[in-house]
Design a protein around this motif. Sequence first.
Motif, short mmCIF file in Angstrom:
data_model
loop_
_atom_site.label_atom_id
_atom_site.label_comp_id
_atom_site.label_asym_id
_atom_site.label_seq_id
_atom_site.Cartn_x
_atom_site.Cartn_y
_atom_site.Cartn_z
N THR A 114 59.41 -58.27 -84.24
CA THR A 114 58.21 -58.00 -84.31
C THR A 114 57.44 -58.41 -82.80
O THR A 114 57.68 -59.45 -82.32
CB THR A 114 57.13 -58.56 -85.31
OG1 THR A 114 57.81 -58.19 -86.63
CG2 THR A 114 55.76 -58.41 -85.40
N ARG A 152 57.91 -64.31 -89.95
CA ARG A 152 57.57 -62.78 -89.43
C ARG A 152 59.05 -62.20 -89.31
O ARG A 152 59.79 -62.88 -88.92
CB ARG A 152 56.61 -62.77 -88.58
CG ARG A 152 56.91 -62.84 -87.01
CD ARG A 152 55.89 -62.86 -86.06
NE ARG A 152 56.26 -62.31 -84.70
CZ ARG A 152 55.58 -62.28 -83.58
NH1 ARG A 152 54.22 -62.80 -83.82
NH2 ARG A 152 56.21 -62.19 -82.44
N LEU A 159 53.87 -58.17 -80.57
CA LEU A 159 52.57 -57.83 -80.84
C LEU A 159 51.77 -57.57 -79.37
O LEU A 159 50.98 -56.88 -79.13
CB LEU A 159 51.86 -58.91 -81.34
CG LEU A 159 52.12 -59.54 -82.86
CD1 LEU A 159 50.98 -60.49 -83.45
CD2 LEU A 159 52.19 -58.05 -83.60
N GLY A 210 50.98 -62.40 -87.17
CA GLY A 210 52.05 -61.54 -88.10
C GLY A 210 52.88 -62.24 -89.05
O GLY A 210 53.67 -62.00 -89.93
#
Length: 276
Positions: free
Chosen positions: A172, A168, A174, A148
């Motif tokens: 975030t 990023r 993942l 990302g």
Amino acid sequence: MNTDQYQVRRATPDDVPTLMEMRAEAEQWLAEMGVDQWSDPDLGERAVQGWLEKINRGRTWVVTRSGRIAATISRDRADTDFWREEDVLHDAFYVYKLIVARSEAGTHLGARLLDWASVIAAAEGKSWVRLDVWRNNKGLQKYYEKQGFSHVRTEAPSHRLSGWLGQRPAGTVLHPDLLLPTIHVPLPSNLGTELAAIRAETTALASRVAQLRTALDATSTPETGTARWTYDQTQEHLFALDCSVQSAIRAITDVETEAQKLPEPTDLAWASAPRQ
């Protein structure tokens, strides 16, 4: 996989030999892929000192499994050889020295550590997680892009081999089902009560000091001599004490006001290890 098998703790100086072994293992693996990253012996010595400096400032963590170190990650200020003022330097969590033991291949531990950093960055109100990668390590650059990270730019100062810059958005995640445990050191739940009690005790002390000053003012004293000098000194010290106590009350009030703005003890803002 049972995610509870991993624990995160702050690194200690005793961990450095193991961290250097992990680094040497990573060097060999990179060399087999044709990348000479970290292969400079002098850089290795600097790595030891760099780790010790970060460890002493509470900026390095290790992930353990069954008591053994499985990975490490550090954070620090922005490297100004690469990042610029217009990047808004304070608005990011900067990742350094992210290394995962080869024995953990396939566990997504590196990606999970990036999620861990991302959660903390968001809790701190930052906008980005940032890192820099060696300019010739194309494989690692592609790896971070898969995690990302967007390529910001590549800097190439003559005295540095790194310079591929990626970032990023903070927050975030993942691998939400594989989040590593955070180090939660919350604010004491009784902070407000303790501060109020200290203020009450200090206010009572101020009252007692004021009463003593009033009583001393009403005392008949000689106009000259040792007794007069001692009396004047006592008055002077009582006045200084009165000023100090009043100043303490104002300081405690200020602390109470600021403490009311702090996040609740359960807030994720307390998720990262103490930062010195």
